[in-house]
Design an enzyme around this catalytic site. Structure first.
Site, PDB file in Angstrom:
ATOM      1  N   LYS A  79      74.655  37.091  82.940  1.00 42.52           N
ATOM      2  CA  LYS A  79      73.646  36.014  82.960  1.00 42.52           C
ATOM      3  C   LYS A  79      74.242  34.609  82.786  1.00 42.52           C
ATOM      4  CE  LYS A  79      69.482  38.493  81.485  1.00 42.52           C
ATOM      5  NZ  LYS A  79      68.364  38.461  80.537  1.00 42.52           N
ATOM      6  N   ASP A 116      62.806  34.651  81.521  1.00 44.43           N
ATOM      7  CA  ASP A 116      62.622  35.436  80.282  1.00 44.43           C
ATOM      8  C   ASP A 116      61.648  34.747  79.315  1.00 44.43           C
ATOM      9  OD1 ASP A 116      64.244  37.589  80.964  1.00 44.43           O
ATOM     10  OD2 ASP A 116      66.055  36.644  80.181  1.00 44.43           O
TER      11      ASP A 116
END
Ligand code: ATR
Length: 293
Positions: A79, A116
């Site tokens: 990520k 997220d």
């Protein structure tokens, strides 16, 4: 795409393709989640697991437009590397310091996003209509990537204070310095005291996850009105949520964060705004290799 004419599960030469890049990626529930929506909406498309070793990540990312991919999700351990490798990154992705969603633009460039935090907020709003971060201080346990996304989401939603407790204090200090705003780092040993007058408690540590040690956190100081959210979803009802439920606190499990974070990505790649439904929850929870878990 036409839900009337397209045979569910079949692919054509025009299929839109996306996937999830991780190492390992076998544990990911995202193929099941996006696969459910692709069938549900009768879309000529596919979402596939893409196992990519860390040293090949940048190269693999550049292959996405060459192979005609609409985009990809990015998961552990890529990520942060994804943020460094994309051509453009959204404000959230830059603020969080990580990318979980890549959209291939018409000109073949890569746009990085992080959904997220969106998934976190939408999960709470969906589970508890009327929930607002403005209501009072939030206690946030953990300082990993998930904690960064939750902290940004809470501050964006107007939380007056985020009390951040992490076993490794330096990591919490770094998070607070990177993100800014009203984040107050509290010692891991002071996490119980930090619950006084809080209106939200979020666990983003791995404590309480299946196979991990339990989270040791007496809830006596937590107001009974405070919302308790664990972002863990295996098990779905963690010991933290069970204890909070017993004393009457509103509780929200972690599966919804996974489901809601996927919505903007699915829409960007496949052109349909998908819905999170009880049927989807049941489907994603079912382990294809061994029954429900
Ligand atoms: P993610 O990026 O998915 O949020 P992570 O970076 O692995 O995951 O973070 C895991 C979190 O769980 C961290 O906050 C970690 O604390 P440290 O920063 O001190 O490592 C926390 N954690 C894991 N095991 C723990 C334990 N035994 N006691 C306390 N915290 C723990």
């Amino acid at each position: 795409m036409s839900s009337e004419s397209f045979e569910s599960g079949m692919l054509s030469g025009r299929s839109r393709v996306a996937g999830i890049i991780g190492w390992p990626v076998t544990h990911s529930r995202s193929p099941r989640l996006h696969g459910f929506w692709l069938r549900r909406y009768g879309i000529d498309g596919a979402y596939v697991p893409l196992p990519v070793q860390p040293e090949r990540f940048a190269e693999a990312l550049r292959a996405l437009p060459l192979l005609g991919f609409a985009g990809a999700n990015v998961t552990v351990p890529h990520k942060e590397a994804a943020l460094a490798s994309v051509d453009r990154a959204s404000r959230e992705a830059r603020h969080i310091g990580a990318v979980n969603t890549i959209v291939v633009a018409a000109d073949g460039t890569l746009e990085g996003r992080n959904t997220d935090g969106f998934g976190f907020s939408e999960n709470l709003r969906d589970a508890l209509p009327g929930w607002s971060a403005v209501a009072g201080p939030a206690v946030l346990l953990g300082a990993g990537g998930a904690a960064r996304a939750v902290a940004v989401a809470l501050l964006d939603a107007g939380a007056p204070e985020v009390r951040l407790a992490n076993r490794t204090a330096e990591r919490a200090e770094r998070l607070a310095a990177d993100i800014g705003g009203p984040i107050r780092v509290v010692g891991w040993d002071d996490r119980t005291a930090a619950l006084a007058d809080a209106s939200l408690l979020v666990n983003t540590t791995t404590l309480g996850m299946a196979g991990q040690p339990p989270l040791d956190l007496p809830l006596d100081r937590l107001p009974p009105t405070a919302v308790v959210n664990d972002i863990i979803y295996a098990p779905l009802e963690t010991a933290l949520l069970a204890a909070a439920r017993r004393r009457g606190n509103p509780v929200v499990d972690g599966l919804g964060m996974l489901l809601h974070q996927a919505r903007p990505a699915f829409c960007a790649w496949f052109g349909v705004e998908p819905e999170v439904t009880p049927e989807l929850r049941r489907f994603v929870l079912q382990d294809p290799l061994g029954g429900p878990r």
